[in-house]
Design a protein around this motif. Structure first.
Motif, mmCIF file in Angstrom:
data_model
loop_
_atom_site.group_PDB
_atom_site.id
_atom_site.type_symbol
_atom_site.label_atom_id
_atom_site.label_comp_id
_atom_site.label_asym_id
_atom_site.label_seq_id
_atom_site.Cartn_x
_atom_site.Cartn_y
_atom_site.Cartn_z
ATOM 1 N N ILE A 150 -5.899 63.544 -30.695
ATOM 2 C CA ILE A 150 -7.042 62.922 -30.600
ATOM 3 C C ILE A 150 -8.130 63.716 -30.043
ATOM 4 C CG2 ILE A 150 -6.354 60.410 -30.448
ATOM 5 C CD1 ILE A 150 -6.581 60.719 -27.288
ATOM 6 N N GLY A 151 -7.599 65.093 -29.526
ATOM 7 C CA GLY A 151 -8.483 65.962 -28.778
ATOM 8 C C GLY A 151 -7.835 67.452 -28.775
ATOM 9 N N ALA A 152 -8.849 68.450 -28.330
ATOM 10 C CA ALA A 152 -8.074 69.703 -28.236
ATOM 11 C C ALA A 152 -7.894 70.230 -26.890
ATOM 12 C CB ALA A 152 -9.514 70.457 -29.008
ATOM 13 N N SER A 153 -6.939 70.753 -26.653
ATOM 14 C CA SER A 153 -6.656 71.108 -25.291
ATOM 15 C C SER A 153 -7.021 72.726 -25.178
ATOM 16 C CB SER A 153 -4.997 71.343 -25.076
ATOM 17 O OG SER A 153 -4.425 70.436 -25.208
ATOM 18 N N VAL A 154 -7.938 72.917 -24.155
ATOM 19 C CA VAL A 154 -8.776 74.136 -23.955
ATOM 20 C C VAL A 154 -8.524 74.332 -22.301
ATOM 21 C CG1 VAL A 154 -10.319 73.676 -25.622
ATOM 22 C CG2 VAL A 154 -10.801 72.952 -23.366
ATOM 23 N N ALA A 155 -8.939 76.079 -22.121
ATOM 24 C CA ALA A 155 -8.948 76.321 -20.924
ATOM 25 C C ALA A 155 -9.915 75.532 -19.840
ATOM 26 C CB ALA A 155 -9.080 77.979 -20.717
ATOM 27 N N LEU A 156 -9.809 75.351 -18.702
ATOM 28 C CA LEU A 156 -10.504 74.674 -17.859
ATOM 29 C C LEU A 156 -12.197 75.310 -18.003
ATOM 30 C CD1 LEU A 156 -10.991 72.299 -15.693
ATOM 31 C CD2 LEU A 156 -10.354 74.138 -14.158
ATOM 32 N N GLU A 157 -12.335 76.402 -18.010
ATOM 33 C CA GLU A 157 -13.618 77.203 -18.025
ATOM 34 C C GLU A 157 -14.242 76.575 -19.312
ATOM 35 O OE1 GLU A 157 -10.801 79.762 -18.116
ATOM 36 O OE2 GLU A 157 -10.611 78.715 -16.335
ATOM 37 N N VAL A 158 -13.660 76.263 -20.545
ATOM 38 C CA VAL A 158 -14.032 75.949 -21.741
ATOM 39 C C VAL A 158 -14.529 74.517 -21.444
ATOM 40 C CG1 VAL A 158 -13.792 75.943 -24.168
ATOM 41 C CG2 VAL A 158 -13.058 77.810 -23.147
ATOM 42 N N LEU A 159 -13.596 73.780 -21.107
ATOM 43 C CA LEU A 159 -13.817 72.397 -20.920
ATOM 44 C C LEU A 159 -14.934 72.057 -20.008
ATOM 45 C CD1 LEU A 159 -11.314 69.765 -20.125
ATOM 46 C CD2 LEU A 159 -13.307 69.810 -18.749
ATOM 47 N N PRO A 162 -1.786 72.055 -17.200
ATOM 48 C CA PRO A 162 -0.905 72.928 -17.304
ATOM 49 C C PRO A 162 0.483 72.617 -18.433
ATOM 50 C CG PRO A 162 -1.431 72.582 -15.137
ATOM 51 C CD PRO A 162 -1.838 71.458 -15.810
ATOM 52 N N CYS A 163 0.633 71.574 -18.468
ATOM 53 C CA CYS A 163 1.496 70.896 -19.428
ATOM 54 C C CYS A 163 1.014 70.069 -20.561
ATOM 55 C CB CYS A 163 2.701 70.355 -18.725
ATOM 56 S SG CYS A 163 3.425 71.062 -17.300
ATOM 57 N N PRO A 164 0.472 70.861 -21.480
ATOM 58 C CA PRO A 164 -0.228 69.981 -22.485
ATOM 59 C C PRO A 164 0.612 68.947 -23.219
ATOM 60 C CG PRO A 164 -0.378 72.354 -22.805
ATOM 61 C CD PRO A 164 0.824 72.043 -21.727
ATOM 62 N N SER A 165 -0.083 67.695 -23.644
ATOM 63 C CA SER A 165 0.491 66.693 -24.152
ATOM 64 C C SER A 165 0.348 66.757 -25.458
ATOM 65 C CB SER A 165 -0.107 65.508 -23.568
ATOM 66 O OG SER A 165 0.020 64.261 -24.216
ATOM 67 N N THR A 166 1.635 66.643 -26.319
ATOM 68 C CA THR A 166 1.673 66.453 -27.886
ATOM 69 C C THR A 166 0.816 65.270 -28.247
ATOM 70 O OG1 THR A 166 3.662 65.350 -27.634
ATOM 71 C CG2 THR A 166 3.533 68.096 -27.695
ATOM 72 N N ALA A 167 0.738 64.100 -27.473
ATOM 73 C CA ALA A 167 0.059 63.058 -27.703
ATOM 74 C C ALA A 167 -1.291 63.249 -27.806
ATOM 75 C CB ALA A 167 0.654 61.577 -27.007
#
Length: 336
Positions: free
Chosen positions: A188-197, A179-184
């Motif tokens: 190294i990775g892509a932030s996505v919705a839980l359903e996509v993950l 819910p609080c995406p990490s800039t760090a």
């Protein structure tokens, strides 16, 4: 000042005693160690103590907190990051000081996550037993190359980030959800919705706190959304996973592997020697019948470095309570 330490194992005593030393080599505080879990039946052990020091399976509901307060306890020191076992509202109402250890060697849990994945994927635990019996056959030990696979990290805080870095270094594609995406993490990775993950990951690893919103985050619907044959790993809190739903997913062969270091009903099992007893938890016993399930007893944190850090931060928190100064690790966190 006397502090009652509950769920105290020999390693807890050693690390806390080592940290509890003043400049003049004398103990700064008086620790009373108890093997017992703190609950309504053991709360009287804290009589005459001003603080209690507790771990993940100690129960600090409103009734226990009120009993502690009536005995003169004014501080709760958590030797862990999570505080789902504390009725925070009741603690605030009673004016209790509550502090935790928000981060201790995140790499320890991340490395244990990797150990679970590698062990279950390459069946090294089964191979070890086979070879000791003189069986060198490879049938049934087939694994998969992790390089190039997709790993989903649910919770990209410090532990999730450390885990993501490990798998990224192994050549995996890393997805994250928080819910609080990490800039760090974005490096190294892509932030996505839980359903996509869930839909894209070959391995789903849980690294989020247990809250009312995350309780049974992995339920029947979430499991159905995962890739067929995927692996689920939980080194965070047992309540994130609906164990009955997981058993059904394993039985249907939809869930390929399960690796857990935590279990929803672990308080009656973990950190105890039950080898000479009948374990009457039928759900846990059912889990143990699956050859594609690996369980460890909440040892993800268990490194010398992490124990030292837990003890040092716990003593620091205790020092803030004794001095009446603001504590950065207070629960809930201080404003700002």
């Amino acid at each position: 000042m006397k502090i009652a330490v509950f769920s105290a194992r020999p390693y807890d005593r050693q690390s806390l005693d080592a940290a509890n030393v003043r400049d003049d080599a004398r103990a700064a505080f008086e620790f009373l160690y108890f093997d017992a879990v703190l609950d309504a039946h053991t709360v009287a052990l804290a009589q005459d103590c001003e603080a209690v020091c507790v771990f993940v399976n100690d129960r600090l509901d409103a009734a226990v907190l009120e009993a502690l307060h009536a005995q003169g306890v004014r501080a709760l020191l958590l030797r862990c990051a999570g505080f789902n076992n504390v009725d925070v509202a009741a603690a605030q109402r009673l004016g209790l000081f509550v502090a935790r250890v928000p981060a201790y060697s995140p790499e320890a849990v991340a490395e244990h996550t990797l150990a679970l994945v590698m062990t279950l994927n390459r069946q090294t635990h089964r191979a070890y037993n086979r070879v000791r019996d003189g069986n060198f056959m490879l049938d049934g030990l087939l694994g998969r190359t992790l390089h190039g696979k997709t790993v989903g990290i649910v919770g990209t805080g410090q532990i999730g980030l450390a885990t993501a870095r490990i798998f990224h270094g192994m050549g995996c594609t890393v997805l994250g959800h928080d819910p609080c995406p990490s800039t760090a993490f974005e490096a190294i990775g892509a932030s996505v919705a839980l359903e996509v993950l869930l839909a894209r990951s070959d391995i789903v690893s849980l690294h989020c706190p247990l809250t009312p919103q995350t309780h049974h985050l992995i339920d029947t619907a979430a499991l159905a959304a995962m890739k067929p044959g995927a692996m689920l790993v939980n080194t965070s809190r047992g309540g994130l996973v609906d164990t009955h739903a997981v058993i059904n997913a394993l039985k249907s062969r939809h869930l390929g592997h399960l690796a857990i270091d935590v279990y929803e009903q672990e308080s009656g099992l973990f950190f105890q020697d039950r080898s000479g007893e009948i374990i009457d938890d039928e759900v846990f016993q059912r889990l143990m019948t699956f050859p594609n399930v690996l369980v460890t007893g909440h040892q993800g944190f268990f490194t010398a470095e992490a124990l030292q850090e837990i003890a040092q931060i716990t003593l620091r928190n205790l020092g803030h309570f004794a001095a009446g100064t603001p504590c950065p690790n207070a629960v809930p966190p201080p404003a700002g």
